[in-house]
Write a protein that holds these residues in place. Structure first.
Motif, mmCIF file in Angstrom:
data_model
loop_
_atom_site.group_PDB
_atom_site.id
_atom_site.type_symbol
_atom_site.label_atom_id
_atom_site.label_comp_id
_atom_site.label_asym_id
_atom_site.label_seq_id
_atom_site.Cartn_x
_atom_site.Cartn_y
_atom_site.Cartn_z
ATOM 1 N N ALA A 164 0.836 -1.207 0.000
ATOM 2 C CA ALA A 164 0.000 0.000 0.000
ATOM 3 C C ALA A 164 0.870 1.257 0.000
ATOM 4 N N GLY A 165 1.941 1.254 0.778
ATOM 5 C CA GLY A 165 2.844 2.410 0.809
ATOM 6 C C GLY A 165 3.528 2.643 -0.519
ATOM 7 N N VAL A 166 4.023 1.579 -1.139
ATOM 8 C CA VAL A 166 4.664 1.697 -2.448
ATOM 9 C C VAL A 166 3.648 2.168 -3.483
ATOM 10 N N GLY A 167 2.442 1.637 -3.430
ATOM 11 C CA GLY A 167 1.391 2.049 -4.366
ATOM 12 C C GLY A 167 1.032 3.520 -4.225
ATOM 13 N N MET A 168 0.881 3.992 -2.986
ATOM 14 C CA MET A 168 0.560 5.413 -2.770
ATOM 15 C C MET A 168 1.699 6.312 -3.242
ATOM 16 N N TYR A 169 2.931 5.926 -2.967
ATOM 17 C CA TYR A 169 4.085 6.701 -3.428
ATOM 18 C C TYR A 169 4.084 6.792 -4.950
ATOM 19 N N TYR A 170 3.906 5.665 -5.619
ATOM 20 C CA TYR A 170 3.903 5.651 -7.075
ATOM 21 C C TYR A 170 2.790 6.545 -7.633
ATOM 22 N N LEU A 171 1.612 6.439 -7.077
ATOM 23 C CA LEU A 171 0.491 7.237 -7.584
ATOM 24 C C LEU A 171 0.724 8.734 -7.378
ATOM 25 N N GLN A 172 1.308 9.124 -6.268
ATOM 26 C CA GLN A 172 1.551 10.540 -6.008
ATOM 27 C C GLN A 172 2.671 11.106 -6.876
ATOM 28 N N ILE A 173 3.705 10.351 -7.111
ATOM 29 C CA ILE A 173 4.882 10.845 -7.815
ATOM 30 C C ILE A 173 4.812 10.607 -9.322
ATOM 31 N N TYR A 174 4.252 9.487 -9.751
ATOM 32 C CA TYR A 174 4.263 9.137 -11.171
ATOM 33 C C TYR A 174 2.880 8.907 -11.779
ATOM 34 N N GLY A 175 1.978 8.327 -11.028
ATOM 35 C CA GLY A 175 0.775 7.718 -11.570
ATOM 36 C C GLY A 175 -0.187 8.590 -12.340
ATOM 37 N N PHE A 176 -0.458 9.782 -11.904
ATOM 38 C CA PHE A 176 -1.509 10.575 -12.522
ATOM 39 C C PHE A 176 -0.993 11.569 -13.555
ATOM 40 N N TYR A 177 0.304 11.766 -13.628
ATOM 41 C CA TYR A 177 0.864 12.778 -14.528
ATOM 42 C C TYR A 177 0.887 12.302 -15.976
ATOM 43 N N ASP A 178 0.614 13.226 -16.880
ATOM 44 C CA ASP A 178 0.727 13.001 -18.314
ATOM 45 C C ASP A 178 1.524 14.148 -18.909
ATOM 46 N N GLU A 179 2.235 13.868 -20.000
ATOM 47 C CA GLU A 179 2.899 14.950 -20.714
ATOM 48 C C GLU A 179 1.843 15.774 -21.433
ATOM 49 N N VAL A 180 2.027 17.084 -21.453
ATOM 50 C CA VAL A 180 1.113 17.980 -22.144
ATOM 51 C C VAL A 180 1.532 18.041 -23.609
ATOM 52 N N ALA A 181 0.560 17.849 -24.481
ATOM 53 C CA ALA A 181 0.852 17.903 -25.920
ATOM 54 C C ALA A 181 1.165 19.339 -26.326
ATOM 55 N N LEU A 182 2.171 19.496 -27.147
ATOM 56 C CA LEU A 182 2.590 20.815 -27.621
ATOM 57 C C LEU A 182 1.509 21.422 -28.516
ATOM 58 N N THR A 183 1.138 22.664 -28.222
ATOM 59 C CA THR A 183 0.179 23.414 -29.026
ATOM 60 C C THR A 183 0.849 24.735 -29.386
ATOM 61 N N PRO A 184 1.587 24.773 -30.501
ATOM 62 C CA PRO A 184 2.362 25.966 -30.858
ATOM 63 C C PRO A 184 1.536 27.254 -30.841
ATOM 64 N N GLY A 185 2.106 28.271 -30.196
ATOM 65 C CA GLY A 185 1.437 29.560 -30.111
ATOM 66 C C GLY A 185 0.428 29.680 -28.983
ATOM 67 N N GLU A 186 0.151 28.586 -28.288
ATOM 68 C CA GLU A 186 -0.837 28.618 -27.201
ATOM 69 C C GLU A 186 -0.285 28.139 -25.870
ATOM 70 N N ASP A 187 0.903 27.554 -25.890
ATOM 71 C CA ASP A 187 1.438 26.956 -24.664
ATOM 72 C C ASP A 187 1.880 27.988 -23.635
ATOM 73 N N VAL A 188 2.453 29.085 -24.099
ATOM 74 C CA VAL A 188 2.945 30.119 -23.187
ATOM 75 C C VAL A 188 2.254 31.425 -23.541
ATOM 76 N N VAL A 189 1.363 31.856 -22.651
ATOM 77 C CA VAL A 189 0.638 33.109 -22.845
ATOM 78 C C VAL A 189 0.773 33.948 -21.581
ATOM 79 N N LEU A 190 0.713 35.268 -21.744
ATOM 80 C CA LEU A 190 0.761 36.200 -20.618
ATOM 81 C C LEU A 190 -0.389 37.177 -20.737
ATOM 82 N N MET A 191 -0.827 37.684 -19.593
ATOM 83 C CA MET A 191 -1.946 38.621 -19.534
ATOM 84 C C MET A 191 -1.438 40.049 -19.743
ATOM 85 N N PRO A 192 -1.859 40.709 -20.845
ATOM 86 C CA PRO A 192 -1.440 42.099 -21.063
ATOM 87 C C PRO A 192 -2.011 43.023 -19.985
ATOM 88 N N LEU A 193 -1.313 44.104 -19.707
ATOM 89 C CA LEU A 193 -1.788 45.086 -18.735
ATOM 90 C C LEU A 193 -3.149 45.621 -19.169
#
Length: 170
Positions: free
Chosen positions: A16-45
């Motif tokens: 159970a401890g190993v399972g919880m560690y794995y789920l917290q550190i690795y289990g739920f994360y996915d790589e975000v697919a690259l979306t050119p021109g939309e990945d990094v945006v900032l709010m103008p003044l």
């Protein structure tokens, strides 16, 4: 029979401890697919719609299990001084930790750079999820980092206090 039950209980607790560690550190994360021109945006003044900025070498992770698990790294040729004249600053100085295997995002080093002025934090997207803003930090060396942070409405919503009229509808 007692030894067997004790061993079974110990093995079950270890699994159970190993399972919880794995789920917290690795289990739920996915790589975000690259979306050119939309990945990094900032709010103008003074604006309500974010604008993209030039970036390269983008990599990000996210998880559906929580709105604050997003982390991203990138590079840009734009300087914090140039960006601060056009885009809204953020007062966030303590980025959230990333999983240890996501090497490019070092929250401690980024936090130190934000506190001593070697990096500047900007508001990227307000309420990307209810009560959560995306923050982007750019260092003087052109390294960029993004993470999600609870805003005032999110802090109130999650600690149980009355949200109030200043916050948007869920």
């Amino acid at each position: 029979m007692g030894k067997f039950l004790a061993i079974l209980l110990g093995v079950s607790a270890l699994a159970a401890g190993v399972g919880m560690y794995y789920l917290q550190i690795y289990g739920f994360y996915d790589e975000v697919a690259l979306t050119p021109g939309e990945d990094v945006v900032l709010m103008p003044l003074g604006a309500e719609t974010p604008r993209p900025i030039a970036y390269a070498d983008f990599e990000a992770i996210d998880a559906d299990s929580s709105p604050i698990r997003y982390r991203a790294c990138f590079t840009t040729k734009l300087t914090p001084a140039e960006l601060s004249q056009v885009f809204a600053l953020s007062d966030q100085k303590d980025p959230r930790n990333a999983p240890p295997w996501f090497d490019c995002f070092d929250a401690a080093a980024l936090g130190a750079a934000l506190k001593d002025g070697r990096a500047t934090a900007f508001l990227s997207v307000k309420n990307i999820s209810y009560g959560v803003d995306r923050i982007v930090a750019i260092t003087d060396e052109g390294l960029g980092f993004a993470w999600h942070e609870l805003n005032q409405c999110g802090k109130k919503a999650y600690d149980g206090t009355v949200v109030g009229e200043a916050c948007p509808e869920r």
